[in-house]
Design an enzyme around this catalytic site. Structure first.
Site, mmCIF file in Angstrom:
data_model
loop_
_atom_site.group_PDB
_atom_site.id
_atom_site.type_symbol
_atom_site.label_atom_id
_atom_site.label_comp_id
_atom_site.label_asym_id
_atom_site.label_seq_id
_atom_site.Cartn_x
_atom_site.Cartn_y
_atom_site.Cartn_z
ATOM 1 N N TYR A 52 17.521 -8.035 4.041
ATOM 2 C CA TYR A 52 16.908 -6.703 4.076
ATOM 3 C C TYR A 52 17.407 -5.887 2.904
ATOM 4 O O TYR A 52 18.594 -5.948 2.559
ATOM 5 C CB TYR A 52 17.287 -5.967 5.366
ATOM 6 C CG TYR A 52 16.219 -6.076 6.429
ATOM 7 C CD1 TYR A 52 14.965 -5.496 6.225
ATOM 8 C CD2 TYR A 52 16.456 -6.744 7.621
ATOM 9 C CE1 TYR A 52 13.977 -5.593 7.184
ATOM 10 C CE2 TYR A 52 15.470 -6.838 8.584
ATOM 11 C CZ TYR A 52 14.227 -6.262 8.364
ATOM 12 O OH TYR A 52 13.246 -6.357 9.297
ATOM 13 N N GLU A 54 16.128 -2.345 2.472
ATOM 14 C CA GLU A 54 15.399 -1.070 2.595
ATOM 15 C C GLU A 54 15.997 -0.029 1.661
ATOM 16 O O GLU A 54 17.217 0.102 1.548
ATOM 17 C CB GLU A 54 15.448 -0.567 4.041
ATOM 18 C CG GLU A 54 14.422 -1.271 4.905
ATOM 19 C CD GLU A 54 14.519 -0.923 6.372
ATOM 20 O OE1 GLU A 54 14.954 0.197 6.699
ATOM 21 O OE2 GLU A 54 14.171 -1.787 7.189
ATOM 22 N N ASP A 198 -8.066 1.883 -8.930
ATOM 23 C CA ASP A 198 -7.685 0.658 -8.208
ATOM 24 C C ASP A 198 -8.092 -0.509 -9.107
ATOM 25 O O ASP A 198 -9.273 -0.861 -9.179
ATOM 26 C CB ASP A 198 -8.408 0.612 -6.861
ATOM 27 C CG ASP A 198 -8.085 -0.657 -6.073
ATOM 28 O OD1 ASP A 198 -7.572 -1.624 -6.666
ATOM 29 O OD2 ASP A 198 -8.364 -0.676 -4.863
ATOM 30 N N THR A 224 -3.350 -5.147 -6.832
ATOM 31 C CA THR A 224 -2.701 -6.342 -6.305
ATOM 32 C C THR A 224 -2.085 -7.080 -7.495
ATOM 33 O O THR A 224 -2.337 -6.734 -8.655
ATOM 34 C CB THR A 224 -3.701 -7.275 -5.593
ATOM 35 O OG1 THR A 224 -4.798 -7.505 -6.466
ATOM 36 C CG2 THR A 224 -4.190 -6.676 -4.292
ATOM 37 N N LYS A 227 -4.491 -11.533 -8.454
ATOM 38 C CA LYS A 227 -5.862 -11.847 -8.890
ATOM 39 C C LYS A 227 -5.808 -12.275 -10.363
ATOM 40 O O LYS A 227 -5.181 -13.285 -10.684
ATOM 41 C CB LYS A 227 -6.783 -10.658 -8.615
ATOM 42 C CG LYS A 227 -6.909 -10.345 -7.109
ATOM 43 C CD LYS A 227 -7.930 -9.270 -6.824
ATOM 44 C CE LYS A 227 -8.127 -9.045 -5.350
ATOM 45 N NZ LYS A 227 -7.344 -7.941 -4.801
ATOM 46 N N ARG A 233 1.047 -13.141 -4.100
ATOM 47 C CA ARG A 233 0.207 -12.298 -3.254
ATOM 48 C C ARG A 233 0.983 -11.034 -2.928
ATOM 49 O O ARG A 233 1.973 -11.066 -2.203
ATOM 50 C CB ARG A 233 -0.135 -13.087 -1.988
ATOM 51 C CG ARG A 233 -1.196 -12.508 -1.103
ATOM 52 C CD ARG A 233 -1.859 -13.604 -0.302
ATOM 53 N NE ARG A 233 -2.627 -14.448 -1.191
ATOM 54 C CZ ARG A 233 -3.870 -14.196 -1.601
ATOM 55 N NH1 ARG A 233 -4.511 -13.134 -1.164
ATOM 56 N NH2 ARG A 233 -4.487 -14.998 -2.440
HETATM 57 N N1 DSN Z 1 -10.163 -9.486 -1.074
HETATM 58 C C1 DSN Z 1 -10.422 -8.811 -2.318
HETATM 59 C C2 DSN Z 1 -11.576 -9.386 -3.024
HETATM 60 O O1 DSN Z 1 -11.849 -10.548 -2.812
HETATM 61 O O2 DSN Z 1 -12.228 -8.697 -3.782
HETATM 62 C C3 DSN Z 1 -10.571 -7.385 -2.077
HETATM 63 O O3 DSN Z 1 -9.646 -6.994 -1.108
#
Ligand code: DSN
Length: 415
Positions: A52, A54, A198, A224, A227, A233
């Protein structure tokens, strides 16, 4: 405690081996997916999972955090350098939580937020009534230009002036064109709204300057890390010092407690990889590949929303092919090509069926594929959609070609 996964749990091990084989022998055409490096995966499966931590670096609620302070600070420093921003919070578990934390930091319940609808390429957490974002905040939506299916900034300004939102969101899950964040800043300033970008989908492109960065314009940037950026992730938030404390407090203790330190370790690795030789070229090749795939599909009589792409994804309108996105994606999967079904602007169908698919090229580009392979993939997609219905031989033939290509461009050779 010292047994290997294989020894400790043969069932999970078997499922994992099957998944590895699936990843090796199919084409990853989902634009929000990618292959994390062995180094990123090693950090995720490390001893950092045992603790942990925090709090934030050098200010923890747990003892024994010496190396966690060093680790998280390293991740933060690498993120701020990579994106040219003053502050990064690297503790976010997911993109949805990054968005939740950003709203929580900047807004009061009931404030107005404004974004693109899911049906035209936005994200669920941008105000959809089936999520917290549409229930805790008053959500409004701007639209795409009905003629071009592109963002029309004059139209958005008109809609924004009417709604007078406290927060405008720029960032999309299925928009194949460049986003003008500077123009969004001007629109936000007209009504005194915060601007949140975003960039989950285009994060790698932004890091490599293959898409203009929102950093000088947005108050807060969420993303995120798995991607186009090709990390673990997880997620992050970027902002300048002005909002740093608000954002950090919103993340912890606001909406999260224990950070996933093994994921933060992997984020640090991916930020380093994104600054290494080859990453910028990789991101540019993703775009070239996507454009080549688009050309191949156009040559086969497909319709692309907006006519093409500037980024890592295509939105294919299947209405002239008289097949739903769901059925097309099912046929493609049977032939070893895994893609999303996707709503297209003005889609008459439900989200479970849809009239489109959303192919993307980050995964194929990570395998080292280039334009000639994209042409082949485009032709296989066309063959499957044109001839694959009730025709298992065609699906089998294409699947064999797909597997041959996968073998020529392997992933994780020593796994
Ligand atoms: N899951 C993402 C996507 O595939 O675009 C968005 O959250």
């Amino acid at each position: 405690m010292n047994r290997s996964l294989r020894q400790a749990d043969a069932q999970v091990y078997r499922i994992m081996q099957n998944e590895l084989e699936r990843q090796k022998m199919t084409l990853m055409l989902i634009p929000s997916e990618n292959y994390a490096s062995r180094a990123v995966m090693a950090a995720m499966g490390s001893v950092f999972t045992n603790k942990y931590a925090e709090g934030y670096p050098y200010n923890r609620y747990y003892h024994g955090c010496e190396f966690y302070d060093e680790l998280e600070q390293l991740a933060i420093d690498r993120a701020t350098e990579l994106f040219g921003v003053e502050h990064a919070n690297v503790q976010l578990h997911t993109g949805s939580q990054a968005n939740m934390a950003a709203y929580y930091a900047l807004l009061k319940p009931g404030d107005k937020i404004m974004a693109l609808t899911v049906a035209t390429g936005g994200h669920l957490t941008h105000g959809s009534p089936i999520t917290f974002s549409g229930q805790f905040y008053e959500s409004h939506f701007y639209g795409l230009d009905p003629e071009t299916d592109r963002l029309n900034y004059d139209l958005i300004l008109e809609q924004v002036k009417e709604v007078q939102p406290q927060l405008i969101i720029a960032g999309y899950s299925a928009y194949p064109r460049i986003v003008d964040f500077k123009r969004f800043r001007e629109i936000a300033d007209e009504v005194g709204a915060y601007l949140m970008a975003d960039i989950a989908h285009i994060c790698g492109l932004v890091a490599a300057e293959a898409h203009p960065t929102p950093v000088p314009y947005a108050d807060v940037v969420t993303s995120t890390t798995h991607k186009t950026l090709r990390g673990p992730r997880g997620a992050l938030i970027l902002c300048n010092e002005q909002y740093a404390e608000q954002i950090d407090r919103a993340v912890f203790p606001g909406i999260q407690a224990g950070p996933l330190m093994q994921i933060i370790a992997a984020k640090a690795v991916c930020f380093k990889e994104a600054q290494e030789f080859g990453f910028r070229e990789y991101q540019r090749q993703i775009i070239r590949n996507c454009q080549a795939l688009g050309q191949a599909l156009l040559a086969e009589g497909f319709t692309l929303v907006t006519g093409g792409t500037d980024n890592h994804l295509l939105l294919v309108d299947l209405r002239n092919k008289h097949i739903s996105g769901r059925e097309a994606a099912d046929l493609m999967e049977a032939a070893g090509m895994v893609v999303n079904k996707n709503l297209i602007p003005g889609d008459p169908g439900p989200a479970t069926e849809t009239s489109g698919i959303r192919p993307g090229t980050p995964g194929l580009t990570s395998r080292g594929m280039k334009e000639p392979e994209m042409k082949m993939v485009g032709q296989w997609i066309a063959r499957v959609i044109h001839e694959g219905r009730n025709n298992p031989e065609v699906l089998e033939e294409v699947r064999a070609q797909v597997q041959e290509l996968c073998e020529a461009f392997p992933i994780y050779e020593d796994l």
